[in-house]
Design a protein around this motif. Structure first.
Motif, PDB file in Angstrom:
ATOM      1  N   PRO A   1       0.819  -1.210   0.000  1.00  0.00           N
ATOM      2  CA  PRO A   1       0.000   0.000   0.000  1.00  0.00           C
ATOM      3  C   PRO A   1       0.853   1.260   0.000  1.00  0.00           C
ATOM      4  N   SER A   2       0.309   2.307  -0.587  1.00  0.00           N
ATOM      5  CA  SER A   2       1.028   3.572  -0.663  1.00  0.00           C
ATOM      6  C   SER A   2       1.134   4.215   0.713  1.00  0.00           C
ATOM      7  N   SER A   3       1.971   5.235   0.812  1.00  0.00           N
ATOM      8  CA  SER A   3       2.114   5.949   2.090  1.00  0.00           C
ATOM      9  C   SER A   3       0.806   6.616   2.490  1.00  0.00           C
ATOM     10  N   LEU A   4       0.016   7.045   1.511  1.00  0.00           N
ATOM     11  CA  LEU A   4      -1.278   7.655   1.826  1.00  0.00           C
ATOM     12  C   LEU A   4      -2.211   6.635   2.473  1.00  0.00           C
ATOM     13  N   VAL A   5      -2.266   5.427   1.921  1.00  0.00           N
ATOM     14  CA  VAL A   5      -3.114   4.375   2.501  1.00  0.00           C
ATOM     15  C   VAL A   5      -2.658   4.033   3.910  1.00  0.00           C
ATOM     16  N   LEU A   6      -1.347   3.924   4.115  1.00  0.00           N
ATOM     17  CA  LEU A   6      -0.824   3.630   5.448  1.00  0.00           C
ATOM     18  C   LEU A   6      -1.156   4.747   6.429  1.00  0.00           C
ATOM     19  N   SER A   7      -1.048   5.973   5.986  1.00  0.00           N
ATOM     20  CA  SER A   7      -1.371   7.110   6.846  1.00  0.00           C
ATOM     21  C   SER A   7      -2.824   7.061   7.284  1.00  0.00           C
ATOM     22  N   ILE A   8      -3.723   6.774   6.352  1.00  0.00           N
ATOM     23  CA  ILE A   8      -5.153   6.718   6.668  1.00  0.00           C
ATOM     24  C   ILE A   8      -5.451   5.532   7.576  1.00  0.00           C
ATOM     25  N   ALA A   9      -4.879   4.369   7.269  1.00  0.00           N
ATOM     26  CA  ALA A   9      -5.163   3.162   8.056  1.00  0.00           C
ATOM     27  C   ALA A   9      -4.679   3.302   9.491  1.00  0.00           C
ATOM     28  N   VAL A  10      -3.439   3.749   9.655  1.00  0.00           N
ATOM     29  CA  VAL A  10      -2.881   3.861  11.006  1.00  0.00           C
ATOM     30  C   VAL A  10      -3.525   5.023  11.755  1.00  0.00           C
ATOM     31  N   GLY A  11      -3.782   6.135  11.060  1.00  0.00           N
ATOM     32  CA  GLY A  11      -4.451   7.268  11.703  1.00  0.00           C
ATOM     33  C   GLY A  11      -5.857   6.919  12.144  1.00  0.00           C
ATOM     34  N   PHE A  12      -6.579   6.172  11.325  1.00  0.00           N
ATOM     35  CA  PHE A  12      -7.932   5.742  11.690  1.00  0.00           C
ATOM     36  C   PHE A  12      -7.890   4.839  12.921  1.00  0.00           C
ATOM     37  N   ALA A  13      -6.922   3.913  12.952  1.00  0.00           N
ATOM     38  CA  ALA A  13      -6.783   3.025  14.116  1.00  0.00           C
ATOM     39  C   ALA A  13      -6.505   3.822  15.383  1.00  0.00           C
ATOM     40  N   ALA A  14      -5.649   4.823  15.287  1.00  0.00           N
ATOM     41  CA  ALA A  14      -5.349   5.657  16.455  1.00  0.00           C
ATOM     42  C   ALA A  14      -6.595   6.395  16.930  1.00  0.00           C
ATOM     43  N   GLY A  15      -7.384   6.912  16.010  1.00  0.00           N
ATOM     44  CA  GLY A  15      -8.607   7.612  16.383  1.00  0.00           C
ATOM     45  C   GLY A  15      -9.622   6.701  17.037  1.00  0.00           C
ATOM     46  N   VAL A  16      -9.748   5.479  16.502  1.00  0.00           N
ATOM     47  CA  VAL A  16     -10.670   4.498  17.094  1.00  0.00           C
ATOM     48  C   VAL A  16     -10.258   4.176  18.528  1.00  0.00           C
ATOM     49  N   LEU A  17      -8.967   3.969  18.743  1.00  0.00           N
ATOM     50  CA  LEU A  17      -8.503   3.658  20.092  1.00  0.00           C
ATOM     51  C   LEU A  17      -8.721   4.834  21.044  1.00  0.00           C
ATOM     52  N   MET A  18      -8.439   6.043  20.591  1.00  0.00           N
ATOM     53  CA  MET A  18      -8.637   7.207  21.464  1.00  0.00           C
ATOM     54  C   MET A  18     -10.115   7.393  21.814  1.00  0.00           C
ATOM     55  N   GLY A  19     -10.989   7.154  20.843  1.00  0.00           N
ATOM     56  CA  GLY A  19     -12.412   7.215  21.129  1.00  0.00           C
ATOM     57  C   GLY A  19     -12.842   6.138  22.104  1.00  0.00           C
ATOM     58  N   THR A  20     -12.234   4.958  21.997  1.00  0.00           N
ATOM     59  CA  THR A  20     -12.560   3.862  22.908  1.00  0.00           C
ATOM     60  C   THR A  20     -12.149   4.189  24.334  1.00  0.00           C
ATOM     61  N   PHE A  21     -10.966   4.804  24.509  1.00  0.00           N
ATOM     62  CA  PHE A  21     -10.574   5.235  25.860  1.00  0.00           C
ATOM     63  C   PHE A  21     -11.579   6.233  26.419  1.00  0.00           C
ATOM     64  N   ALA A  22     -11.906   7.231  25.571  1.00  0.00           N
ATOM     65  CA  ALA A  22     -12.684   8.372  26.050  1.00  0.00           C
ATOM     66  C   ALA A  22     -14.139   8.025  26.324  1.00  0.00           C
ATOM     67  N   PHE A  23     -14.753   7.196  25.475  1.00  0.00           N
ATOM     68  CA  PHE A  23     -16.197   6.995  25.550  1.00  0.00           C
ATOM     69  C   PHE A  23     -16.619   5.648  26.123  1.00  0.00           C
ATOM     70  N   GLU A  24     -15.700   4.700  26.242  1.00  0.00           N
ATOM     71  CA  GLU A  24     -16.072   3.388  26.765  1.00  0.00           C
ATOM     72  C   GLU A  24     -15.217   2.967  27.956  1.00  0.00           C
ATOM     73  N   MET A  25     -13.908   2.903  27.762  1.00  0.00           N
ATOM     74  CA  MET A  25     -13.061   2.250  28.763  1.00  0.00           C
ATOM     75  C   MET A  25     -12.966   3.032  30.067  1.00  0.00           C
ATOM     76  N   MET A  26     -12.596   4.302  29.989  1.00  0.00           N
ATOM     77  CA  MET A  26     -12.425   5.061  31.231  1.00  0.00           C
ATOM     78  C   MET A  26     -13.764   5.369  31.919  1.00  0.00           C
ATOM     79  N   PRO A  27     -14.830   5.728  31.190  1.00  0.00           N
ATOM     80  CA  PRO A  27     -16.117   5.887  31.878  1.00  0.00           C
ATOM     81  C   PRO A  27     -16.576   4.608  32.572  1.00  0.00           C
ATOM     82  N   THR A  28     -16.385   3.455  31.912  1.00  0.00           N
ATOM     83  CA  THR A  28     -16.766   2.187  32.532  1.00  0.00           C
ATOM     84  C   THR A  28     -15.908   1.905  33.758  1.00  0.00           C
ATOM     85  N   SER A  29     -14.614   2.171  33.665  1.00  0.00           N
ATOM     86  CA  SER A  29     -13.715   1.952  34.803  1.00  0.00           C
ATOM     87  C   SER A  29     -14.107   2.815  35.991  1.00  0.00           C
ATOM     88  N   MET A  30     -14.431   4.076  35.735  1.00  0.00           N
ATOM     89  CA  MET A  30     -14.824   4.965  36.838  1.00  0.00           C
ATOM     90  C   MET A  30     -16.151   4.547  37.449  1.00  0.00           C
TER      91      MET A  30
END
Length: 259
Positions: A31-60
């Motif tokens: 895959p091109s660098s653009l595809v890698l940028s989108i794929a890895v950036g999307f994964a990072a955003g999904v994980l950050m959303g998971t911390f913010a909206f699911e994991m830490m609220p549930t933990s608290m």
């Protein structure tokens, strides 16, 4: 076999397979660098959303604010220490004033393995925490485990692509077996720890479960900020990684509100 166990097995298996699948995509399709940028950036955003909206609220909710904070810091600290150990206790970014000093140290005492081995070995260890997080989440709320599992599945796919790309840069001749070997180890680490988390941690008191869930969130947070975000930025084209990051973050926000 009850439905909750089937759910955890399905989630863990999907997340485990995602890593070698991502590696195969990188090796086969380049895959091109653009595809890698989108794929890895999307994964990072999904994980950050998971911390913010699911994991830490549930933990608290389960453990209270002090224990959730303590668990988060413990998980972050454990992965940070692992990172330091692999890199001989010295790390510096490319623009850091200390970069030359750290490079001199690493020429004398190389990090514990090749670039691929360092990345894949460290990721395999981190998968133990991520797998445990899926298992812990499933013990009290399968819906939470599904969202966390989705985030880890996307994360593993993008990391598999990164390992495949790095392996091709180091050694083209044996790139495919090396990539499959490392990414399969990552997937196996996650699957075993997820199932172990389900069986060993089921029935614990809610504060303990919340603390362990926050520990998993802390470890995953460190990995996202120090690995996925910089990796996405290194491949970006016209801020493609930032846009993909925002898309992943908003996707989890919507899923959390709908569930």
């Amino acid at each position: 076999m009850n439905n909750d166990l089937l759910i955890i097995l399905g989630i863990a298996a999907a997340a485990a397979v995602a890593s070698p699948l991502g590696g195969l995509v990188a090796i086969s399709l380049r895959p091109s660098s653009l595809v890698l940028s989108i794929a890895v950036g999307f994964a990072a955003g999904v994980l950050m959303g998971t911390f913010a909206f699911e994991m830490m609220p549930t933990s608290m909710e389960l453990a209270g604010l002090p224990l959730a904070v303590a668990g988060f810091l413990l998980g972050l600290g454990l992965v940070y220490i692992l990172d330091l150990y692999v890199n001989r206790w010295k790390m510096a970014g490319p623009e850091a004033d200390q970069k030359a000093e750290v490079d001199r140290l690493h020429r004398r005492r190389r990090p514990r393995g090749s670039n691929v081995a360092v990345l894949a070995g460290g990721t395999s260890a981190e998968e133990l925490i991520e797998g445990m997080t899926i298992g812990v989440g499933a013990t009290f709320e399968p819906k939470v485990a599904l969202i966390v599992g989705l985030a880890i599945c996307i994360d593993n796919f993008s990391e598999g692509m990164s390992i495949g790309e790095l392996t091709l840069d180091e050694e083209r001749k044996n790139a495919k077996p090396r990539t499959l070997g490392w990414t399969s180890l990552i997937g196996l680490s996650l699957f075993v720890s997820a199932v172990a988390g389900w069986f060993l941690l089921k029935g614990l008191a809610q504060p303990v479960t919340g603390f362990l869930f926050a520990t998993g969130a802390g470890g995953m947070f460190y990995l996202t900020i120090t690995d996925l975000v910089p990796e996405a930025e290194s491949h970006q084209f016209q801020q493609s990684s930032a846009i993909a990051n925002a898309a992943g973050f908003l996707l989890v926000m919507v899923l959390a509100q709908m569930s």
